[in-house]
Design a protein around this motif. Structure first.
Motif, PDB file in Angstrom:
ATOM      1  N   LEU A  54      -1.290  87.367  48.695  1.00 34.79           N
ATOM      2  CA  LEU A  54      -1.746  88.531  48.968  1.00 34.79           C
ATOM      3  C   LEU A  54      -3.021  88.447  49.849  1.00 34.79           C
ATOM      4  O   LEU A  54      -3.324  89.295  50.571  1.00 34.79           O
ATOM      5  N   ALA A  55      -4.161  87.827  49.183  1.00 30.44           N
ATOM      6  CA  ALA A  55      -5.413  87.334  49.713  1.00 30.44           C
ATOM      7  C   ALA A  55      -5.169  87.053  51.255  1.00 30.44           C
ATOM      8  O   ALA A  55      -5.872  87.550  52.134  1.00 30.44           O
ATOM      9  N   LYS A  56      -4.372  86.261  51.454  1.00 29.11           N
ATOM     10  CA  LYS A  56      -4.188  85.533  52.686  1.00 29.11           C
ATOM     11  C   LYS A  56      -3.711  86.782  53.569  1.00 29.11           C
ATOM     12  O   LYS A  56      -3.959  86.834  54.693  1.00 29.11           O
ATOM     13  N   GLU A  57      -2.784  87.571  53.139  1.00 32.16           N
ATOM     14  CA  GLU A  57      -2.244  88.588  53.963  1.00 32.16           C
ATOM     15  C   GLU A  57      -3.184  89.652  54.317  1.00 32.16           C
ATOM     16  O   GLU A  57      -3.179  90.205  55.402  1.00 32.16           O
ATOM     17  N   GLU A  58      -4.270  89.868  53.522  1.00 31.54           N
ATOM     18  CA  GLU A  58      -5.112  90.831  53.649  1.00 31.54           C
ATOM     19  C   GLU A  58      -5.913  90.191  54.589  1.00 31.54           C
ATOM     20  O   GLU A  58      -6.607  90.835  55.638  1.00 31.54           O
ATOM     21  N   GLN A  59      -6.394  88.855  54.605  1.00 27.73           N
ATOM     22  CA  GLN A  59      -7.183  88.433  55.660  1.00 27.73           C
ATOM     23  C   GLN A  59      -6.546  88.529  57.008  1.00 27.73           C
ATOM     24  O   GLN A  59      -7.181  88.553  57.916  1.00 27.73           O
ATOM     25  N   LYS A  60      -5.343  88.204  57.217  1.00 22.79           N
ATOM     26  CA  LYS A  60      -4.727  88.222  58.490  1.00 22.79           C
ATOM     27  C   LYS A  60      -4.769  89.638  58.977  1.00 22.79           C
ATOM     28  O   LYS A  60      -4.918  89.830  59.917  1.00 22.79           O
ATOM     29  N   GLU A  61      -4.519  90.813  58.226  1.00 23.79           N
ATOM     30  CA  GLU A  61      -4.533  92.148  58.571  1.00 23.79           C
ATOM     31  C   GLU A  61      -6.003  92.487  58.928  1.00 23.79           C
ATOM     32  O   GLU A  61      -6.173  93.123  60.152  1.00 23.79           O
ATOM     33  N   GLU A  62      -7.027  91.730  58.352  1.00 21.87           N
ATOM     34  CA  GLU A  62      -8.358  92.311  58.689  1.00 21.87           C
ATOM     35  C   GLU A  62      -8.876  91.556  60.058  1.00 21.87           C
ATOM     36  O   GLU A  62      -9.416  92.075  60.956  1.00 21.87           O
ATOM     37  N   LYS A  63      -8.301  90.449  60.095  1.00 22.29           N
ATOM     38  CA  LYS A  63      -8.494  89.697  61.415  1.00 22.29           C
ATOM     39  C   LYS A  63      -7.701  90.409  62.800  1.00 22.29           C
ATOM     40  O   LYS A  63      -8.503  90.678  63.710  1.00 22.29           O
ATOM     41  N   LYS A  64      -6.868  90.881  62.181  1.00 23.20           N
ATOM     42  CA  LYS A  64      -6.059  91.605  63.255  1.00 23.20           C
ATOM     43  C   LYS A  64      -6.661  93.107  63.890  1.00 23.20           C
ATOM     44  O   LYS A  64      -6.720  93.291  64.874  1.00 23.20           O
ATOM     45  N   TRP A  65      -7.207  93.640  62.733  1.00 22.85           N
ATOM     46  CA  TRP A  65      -7.948  94.870  62.863  1.00 22.85           C
ATOM     47  C   TRP A  65      -9.470  94.422  63.682  1.00 22.85           C
ATOM     48  O   TRP A  65      -9.724  95.342  64.436  1.00 22.85           O
ATOM     49  N   ASN A  66     -10.096  93.390  63.458  1.00 22.98           N
ATOM     50  CA  ASN A  66     -11.248  93.194  63.786  1.00 22.98           C
ATOM     51  C   ASN A  66     -10.967  93.064  65.585  1.00 22.98           C
ATOM     52  O   ASN A  66     -11.679  93.199  66.300  1.00 22.98           O
ATOM     53  N   VAL A  67      -9.645  92.184  65.717  1.00 29.74           N
ATOM     54  CA  VAL A  67      -9.435  92.188  67.192  1.00 29.74           C
ATOM     55  C   VAL A  67      -9.156  93.414  68.190  1.00 29.74           C
ATOM     56  O   VAL A  67      -9.490  93.743  69.159  1.00 29.74           O
ATOM     57  N   LEU A  68      -8.516  94.460  67.404  1.00 29.66           N
ATOM     58  CA  LEU A  68      -8.162  95.490  67.927  1.00 29.66           C
ATOM     59  C   LEU A  68      -9.071  96.690  67.639  1.00 29.66           C
ATOM     60  O   LEU A  68      -8.945  97.817  68.492  1.00 29.66           O
ATOM     61  N   SER A  69      -9.755  96.629  66.855  1.00 26.55           N
ATOM     62  CA  SER A  69     -10.783  97.838  66.397  1.00 26.55           C
ATOM     63  C   SER A  69     -11.710  98.329  67.584  1.00 26.55           C
ATOM     64  O   SER A  69     -11.838  99.433  67.928  1.00 26.55           O
ATOM     65  N   ASN A  81      -2.685 105.403  68.976  1.00 26.87           N
ATOM     66  CA  ASN A  81      -2.918 103.873  68.465  1.00 26.87           C
ATOM     67  C   ASN A  81      -3.267 103.674  67.279  1.00 26.87           C
ATOM     68  O   ASN A  81      -2.855 102.775  66.691  1.00 26.87           O
ATOM     69  N   LEU A  82      -4.152 104.388  66.765  1.00 26.45           N
ATOM     70  CA  LEU A  82      -4.641 104.041  65.087  1.00 26.45           C
ATOM     71  C   LEU A  82      -3.515 104.203  64.212  1.00 26.45           C
ATOM     72  O   LEU A  82      -3.390 103.326  63.286  1.00 26.45           O
ATOM     73  N   GLU A  83      -2.602 105.213  64.395  1.00 32.70           N
ATOM     74  CA  GLU A  83      -1.568 105.438  63.520  1.00 32.70           C
ATOM     75  C   GLU A  83      -0.463 104.508  63.600  1.00 32.70           C
ATOM     76  O   GLU A  83       0.137 104.126  62.874  1.00 32.70           O
ATOM     77  N   ASP A  84      -0.048 103.822  65.094  1.00 29.39           N
ATOM     78  CA  ASP A  84       0.657 102.711  65.226  1.00 29.39           C
ATOM     79  C   ASP A  84       0.355 101.552  64.261  1.00 29.39           C
ATOM     80  O   ASP A  84       1.106 100.970  63.780  1.00 29.39           O
ATOM     81  N   PHE A  85      -1.056 101.441  64.466  1.00 30.02           N
ATOM     82  CA  PHE A  85      -1.543 100.314  63.542  1.00 30.02           C
ATOM     83  C   PHE A  85      -1.347 100.365  62.184  1.00 30.02           C
ATOM     84  O   PHE A  85      -1.016  99.402  61.581  1.00 30.02           O
ATOM     85  N   LEU A  86      -1.540 101.534  61.666  1.00 28.35           N
ATOM     86  CA  LEU A  86      -1.399 101.999  60.221  1.00 28.35           C
ATOM     87  C   LEU A  86      -0.062 101.805  59.852  1.00 28.35           C
ATOM     88  O   LEU A  86       0.274 101.293  58.694  1.00 28.35           O
ATOM     89  N   LEU A 122       2.138  99.525  60.642  1.00 27.60           N
ATOM     90  CA  LEU A 122       2.185  98.010  60.578  1.00 27.60           C
ATOM     91  C   LEU A 122       1.363  97.272  59.689  1.00 27.60           C
ATOM     92  O   LEU A 122       1.922  96.348  59.145  1.00 27.60           O
ATOM     93  N   CYS A 123       0.314  98.183  59.189  1.00 32.96           N
ATOM     94  CA  CYS A 123      -0.551  97.350  58.468  1.00 32.96           C
ATOM     95  C   CYS A 123      -0.242  97.577  56.946  1.00 32.96           C
ATOM     96  O   CYS A 123       0.402  98.531  56.671  1.00 32.96           O
ATOM     97  N   LYS A 124      -0.228  96.405  56.325  1.00 37.41           N
ATOM     98  CA  LYS A 124       0.301  96.190  54.803  1.00 37.41           C
ATOM     99  C   LYS A 124      -1.023  96.316  53.675  1.00 37.41           C
ATOM    100  O   LYS A 124      -0.787  96.192  52.587  1.00 37.41           O
ATOM    101  N   SER A 125      -1.955  96.148  54.117  1.00 37.43           N
ATOM    102  CA  SER A 125      -3.268  96.160  53.460  1.00 37.43           C
ATOM    103  C   SER A 125      -4.013  97.476  52.883  1.00 37.43           C
ATOM    104  O   SER A 125      -4.157  97.958  54.273  1.00 37.43           O
ATOM    105  N   ASN A 126      -3.940  97.839  51.675  1.00 38.49           N
ATOM    106  CA  ASN A 126      -4.668  99.105  51.647  1.00 38.49           C
ATOM    107  C   ASN A 126      -6.229  99.077  52.034  1.00 38.49           C
ATOM    108  O   ASN A 126      -6.648 100.028  52.398  1.00 38.49           O
ATOM    109  N   LEU A 127      -6.906  98.068  51.797  1.00 42.02           N
ATOM    110  CA  LEU A 127      -8.219  97.798  52.277  1.00 42.02           C
ATOM    111  C   LEU A 127      -8.496  97.922  53.268  1.00 42.02           C
ATOM    112  O   LEU A 127      -9.324  98.678  54.202  1.00 42.02           O
ATOM    113  N   LYS A 132     -10.386 101.112  55.857  1.00 43.74           N
ATOM    114  CA  LYS A 132     -11.568 100.824  56.988  1.00 43.74           C
ATOM    115  C   LYS A 132     -10.993 101.699  58.290  1.00 43.74           C
ATOM    116  O   LYS A 132     -11.753 102.344  59.040  1.00 43.74           O
ATOM    117  N   VAL A 133      -9.662 101.636  58.464  1.00 40.38           N
ATOM    118  CA  VAL A 133      -9.055 101.978  59.775  1.00 40.38           C
ATOM    119  C   VAL A 133      -9.119 103.597  59.754  1.00 40.38           C
ATOM    120  O   VAL A 133      -9.721 104.292  60.751  1.00 40.38           O
TER     121      VAL A 133
END
Length: 1108
Positions: free
Chosen positions: A590-605, A622-627, A629-634, A638-639
């Protein structure tokens, strides 16, 4: 307008109506038109239709009332909501039918006194002002009226009613030619068309003049008829005579009585007095002054002969009081008519009965029993009594009346004697003082059926287990023909059909399945056919992906694990080492998954934030499209906070620009801001920090929702330096509750469960959806009633997945009503699932009348009802039928349709496996479930018997095949009813219209479709749902109508109990507010007077029709 000119115009009206007859639509007026609509029945049309029924014998009043009540009860059972109207002017049409006049009056009284049906008799005619006001107020959907009367004059009256109904935009249903089945009533439906409405407008004065001329002519005809019977006695004189007779009877019988006795003595006494007056007038006008009153004058019978006839009538009424209906039904059929000489007296008597029934209100404070209004006389019984005294009594056959009947008869005749007063009518006995025969002497006065050769009646002896099981012990009481009976021996003994091949070609016999065109040869190895199959599968997956965005799932057959019903083991006190390692591994993943999601957001933000600045709507998308696919609540928090910040900036900039340009505020930005707040506060409250709450409070403050902001973060509000002037610039100008209801209704959140279900990966199912999954897991059957797009179809796919996982042989059949839906479901199955099936099997098959594909070689068959019935009934398809594990019936309300309904019924009865019956529109789901449960109980008993018979025959080979049989035997026979009434999305109604050459869609408030009368009688229909903005609109209109409304503050959106101090308004809160307003409006209508009701209709309904 003269009578001739009137007749010409009446024929023109008749032509108009007759020209519309062939265009009438013969269809069901229930479930299609008037499931909950109010409609009207013309009482005289009902009377004429039942009176002209072929099975009705002359003088059988009870049978006539039976026909009327059967028709009305059929309407009520089918959900009809109606009223019956009798016009006063329509009574004139029966001047030449004296036998119908008292029958009509008795019918009105019976419906008013002995039924709960609403009967209207206050209208003079169909062109009266009161009738027009009633139609405008009640808004009936249609009027049932006859197209033909007893004569041309009555037909003209019916035509006036038809054209008047069309002019008032009321449709017409013809009373003749109706057919009824269990669910529907079929009739000729003639809608109100514009050209027919214009006919009355153009010829309004002519129609009114023609109607008055017709009524005047009918009145004159009635006066002439009465003059020939009653001489110089006018209508008023006869009415006074009637009232006097009734008053005298009340003195003679102060304790009260029943309507049959009352009508008998009053009509006999009045008729005898009138006949006496009739003979006296004849005597005075006769040339021979010496003619005695008791002698025949101009073919008129003597008064004493008429007294004898009245005695017979009194005796027949006494028999009515004491004879059971079964004995009356077995009386002889006397076919001889009454002699012509007594017709005048009989007509007088019918008119006297009418006058008495017409003045029944005089008995208002007298104990009068009106239950038997439907059985006042029986002409066949009267003819039997007359025949006995004219033929059998004189031959020595003595009729012993008995003490009870004799005393009752004597009491009635003595009362007649007292009521007559002017002359002596003689003693009760003997009944016949004269020798005149009242019945004509036909060669066969009694219907002779003795000479008719009666064939032997009985059943042909058969031996069948099915018949014996169905009828049980009834067979022993039924008559059976002997084997040597000529009827039995004459039957041709056909050879039993056992051919399996065509006689000329010796090819195997085919069925509808074999004759249906195959998409392509599935078994062929020809490259051309393989290429065609490949294209077919690719297209189906492409089509399925276009219908729903669900990733395909690979299905792997799993071993069957029978449920262990023993008690669950208690939880261990300590975790094992393996469980600790598993838990820690999950945390790391789960921690790795959250890190992946955060990196993905940092790239697209950065790109999304820039898009939000340039174009808010595009950036939000675009923001809702990202939401999604995103699986991390944290990361989601942020989004959402980024989106909220962007909305706040956009709102501030927009409001500043609005102040300079003085333009209207674009509230869509405020809506997007509140959507972000809804999502944060409802979905991720545990992840919000203090800074996040302060930002949310600041956003609420900028929108003008200070109280909500203060409840969320008081420190932020207290330290805010927004000046009052700036607040006015940024505020939306309305309260937070009204804003959410009026502008965010389609965005309001539903109450959803937080706990995931391991059986479902894509979403968190609601409670009612989990019940559906339990039904499938337990191999139960269910009737599922839920609105469209509410998620009920998901149970079907879960059922398919379960059967696919169980084995490679089990089949689930999906039954859809149309070929289009078959294609749609088949494509969805191809896109959802993938499975490698051995032995050349296929995942999905299709069978319709036009084509078939992998019908008997697939695990999921999509078909239409008629095609499934073909397979179930085909003897050589039973091996495939035994593989069926589940049947899914989509749109099962087709069971009540006009075409093909019997096929749905056949399927539901024939299938042996569990089923799912899906529908959004079943009006009686409880009754349907009870019926389906009774079928399942039958199959349970049958399977139990079969199992007992096979238990002794089991061998080792059968036991070795346990896996296949287990699938068949573990089904449950329980049928559940799963109801869900809440739609996922609200529906709003609009009306398409053309204005100034442009097409417009105007919002139509649902309340505008109802009348105050409908709400007062039946309340709001259960399926009439208001959207949140329509609810606010209704409140505003109610407050505008009644400014001093006591509950105005209590039901104000900002003050309503369920909205108090809520930042997030949910759909359930809005629904509670809607129900409170409906209840209040219903209370207004039920407790208000007539003027207030009319004002409510014109005010509320007028304001709510086109508000947007």
């Amino acid at each position: 307008m003269g009578l001739k000119e009137c007749t010409v115009f009446l024929k023109k009206i008749s032509e108009l109506v007759l020209n519309e007859m062939p265009k009438a639509d013969y269809s069901s007026i229930f479930n299609d038109f008037a499931e909950s609509e109010f409609f009207l029945i013309d009482g005289d049309s009902l009377l004429v239709t039942c009176f002209c029924e072929k099975s009705l014998k002359q003088g059988q009043e009870l049978h006539f009332f039976y026909l009327v009540e059967c028709y009305l009860m059929d309407l009520i059972r089918k959900g009809g909501q109606f009223a019956i109207v009798f016009f006063k002017d329509a009574e004139y049409a029966y001047f030449n039918f004296p036998e119908i006049i008292p029958l009509r009056t008795a019918l009105i009284l019976h419906l008013q006194q002995n039924t709960t049906i609403d009967v209207l008799t206050k209208f003079s005619g169909c062109l009266s002002q009161e009738w027009e006001i009633f139609l405008e107020k009640s808004c009936p959907y249609f009027l049932i009226v006859a197209d033909e009367g007893l004569n041309n004059l009555q037909t003209y009256l019916f035509n006036f009613l038809i054209i008047q109904s069309w002019a008032m935009k009321v449709n017409v249903v013809i009373s003749s030619g109706q057919e009824s089945d269990i669910l529907r009533l079929y009739a000729f439906f003639m809608p109100s068309k514009l050209k027919n409405q214009e006919f009355l407008k153009k010829n309004e004065q002519k129609i009114e003049n023609a109607y008055k001329t017709l009524i005047k002519h009918l009145e004159e005809c009635r006066v002439l008829v009465l003059a020939t019977l009653f001489g110089n006695l006018k209508w008023k004189n006869i009415m006074e005579e009637t009232c006097e007779t009734i008053s005298l009877l009340k003195q003679l019988w102060p304790e009260g009585s029943d309507i049959r006795r009352v009508l008998c003595v009053t009509s006999c006494s009045m008729t005898l007095r009138m006949y006496y007056h009739f003979l006296e007038n004849r005597r005075k006008t006769a040339s021979d002054e010496k003619t005695n009153i008791q002698k025949v004058v101009n073919n008129c019978l003597t008064l004493q002969e008429m007294e004898d006839l009245c005695k017979l009538h009194c005796l027949s009424v006494v028999f009515l009081l004491h004879l059971p209906l079964s004995q009356r039904a077995s009386t002889r059929v006397i076919i001889s008519p009454w002699i012509k000489d007594i017709q005048t007296f009989l007509k007088m008597k019918k008119w006297c009965e009418y006058f008495i029934l017409h003045n029944i209100n005089i008995f208002e404070f007298w104990n009068l029993n009106l239950i038997h209004l439907c059985d006042l006389s029986d002409e066949i019984l009267l003819k039997n009594i007359a025949f006995y005294y004219e033929n059998e009594n004189v031959q020595g056959l003595h009729l012993n009346l008995g003490n009870v009947i004799a005393k009752d008869y004597e009491h009635l005749w003595n009362t007649v004697s007292k009521l007559v007063r002017k002359f002596d009518v003689g003693k009760p006995f003997p009944l016949r003082m004269t020798k005149l025969h009242f019945l004509e002497k036909n060669p066969l006065p009694i219907k002779d059926i003795s000479k008719e050769k009666m064939p032997n009646l009985g059943f042909i002896p058969v031996s069948s287990e099915v018949v014996h099981e169905f009828v049980g012990d009834i067979l022993k009481d039924l008559p059976f023909l002997k084997s040597n009976d000529p009827i039995v021996t004459s039957l041709v003994k056909h050879k039993e059909f056992d051919e399996l091949v065509h006689w000329h070609s010796h090819r195997l016999l085919s069925d509808d399945h074999d004759r249906t065109k195959c998409q392509f040869d599935e078994k062929s190895r020809n490259p051309y056919y393989l290429k065609s199959a490949q294209k077919y599968y690719v297209f189906q997956r492409f089509y399925g992906n276009s219908l729903e965005s669900v990733s395909s799932k690979l299905i792997v057959t799993q071993a069957i694990k029978p449920k262990n019903f023993s008690e669950p083991k208690s939880k261990k006190a300590k975790e094992t080492k393996a469980e600790i390692i598993t838990r820690e591994n999950k945390k790391r993943l789960l921690a790795k998954e959250e890190q992946k999601e955060e990196k993905k957001w940092n790239v697209l933000s950065f790109s999304i934030e820039e898009e939000l600045k340039e174009n808010l709507n595009s950036g939000i998308k675009n923001l809702e499209d990202f939401l999604k696919l995103c699986k991390s609540n944290l990361v989601k928090v942020k989004v959402e906070m980024v989106g909220l910040t962007a909305c706040l900036k956009a709102w501030k900039e927009h409001c500043r620009g609005q102040e300079k340009g003085k333009t209207t505020k674009d509230l869509s930005i405020a809506v997007q801001m509140m959507r972000r707040i809804h999502s944060l506060m409802e979905k991720y409250p545990e992840f919000l920090q203090e800074a996040d709450l302060q930002l949310i409070a600041r956003c609420l403050q900028y929108l003008g929702f200070d109280e909500l902001a203060n409840s969320l973060s008081p420190t932020e509000v207290a330290g805010d330096d927004i000046k009052e002037k700036k607040k006015n610039i940024y505020s939306v100008g309305i309260g937070p509750v009204r804003f959410q209801l009026q502008y965010m209704g389609h965005y309001l959140l539903r109450d959803e469960r937080k706990d995931p279900d391991p059986r479902v990966q894509d979403f968190i199912p609601d409670t009612w959806q989990r019940e559906l999954l339990d039904v499938v897991d337990n191999n139960e059957s269910a009737v599922i009633v839920a609105p469209t797009s509410s998620g009920k179809t998901y149970a079907s796919y879960y059922c398919m997945e379960k059967v696919l996982k169980e084995s490679d042989e089990g089949v689930v059949v999906y039954v859809a009503p149309t070929k289009a839906l078959v294609n749609q479901v088949a494509a969805t199955v191809y896109s959802r699932y993938t499975k490698n099936i051995p032995n050349g099997g296929s995942l999905c098959g299709v069978f319709t009348r036009e084509y078939r594909h992998e019908t008997l070689n697939s695990q999921v068959l999509i078909t239409v009802p008629a095609c499934l019935e073909i397979l179930l009934l085909a003897p050589h398809r039973q091996a495939w039928v035994k593989k069926i594990r589940y049947v899914i019936f989509d749109e099962v309300h087709c069971l009540g349709g006009e075409i093909g309904a019997e096929i749905w019924e056949h399927l539901l009865v024939m299938i042996r496996c569990p089923f799912l019956a899906l529908s959004a529109t079943i009006s009686n789901p409880e009754h349907l479930t009870e019926w389906l449960q009774s079928i399942k109980w039958y199959w349970k008993q049958t399977d139990s018997i079969i199992e007992k018979n096979n238990a002794s025959k089991r061998n080792d080979g059968y036991r070795a095949n346990f896996h296949k049989d287990y699938l068949r035997m573990k089904q449950s026979y329980k049928v559940r009813l799963v109801l869900h009434g809440e739609r996922y999305n609200d529906l709003e109604k609009h009306i398409c219209s053309v204005k100034h050459g442009e097409i417009y869609f105007d919002h139509f408030h649902p309340c505008a479709a109802l009348t105050t009368d409908h709400i007062e009688r039946y309340g709001f229909p259960s399926d009439l749902i208001l959207s949140p903005r329509e609810t606010v609109q209704l409140y505003d209109t109610m407050f505008e109508f009644w400014e001093s409304w006591p509950r105005a503050q209590e039901l104000c959106p900002e003050k309503f109990l369920h909205f108090k101090d809520k930042i997030v308004i949910k759909k359930l809160d809005a629904r509670k507010y809607e129900e409170s307003l409906k209840a209040e409006l219903t209370n207004w209508i039920k407790n208000g007077n007539a003027e207030e009701k009319l004002y409510i209709k014109s005010s509320i309904w007028g304001h709510t029709s086109y508000a947007y």
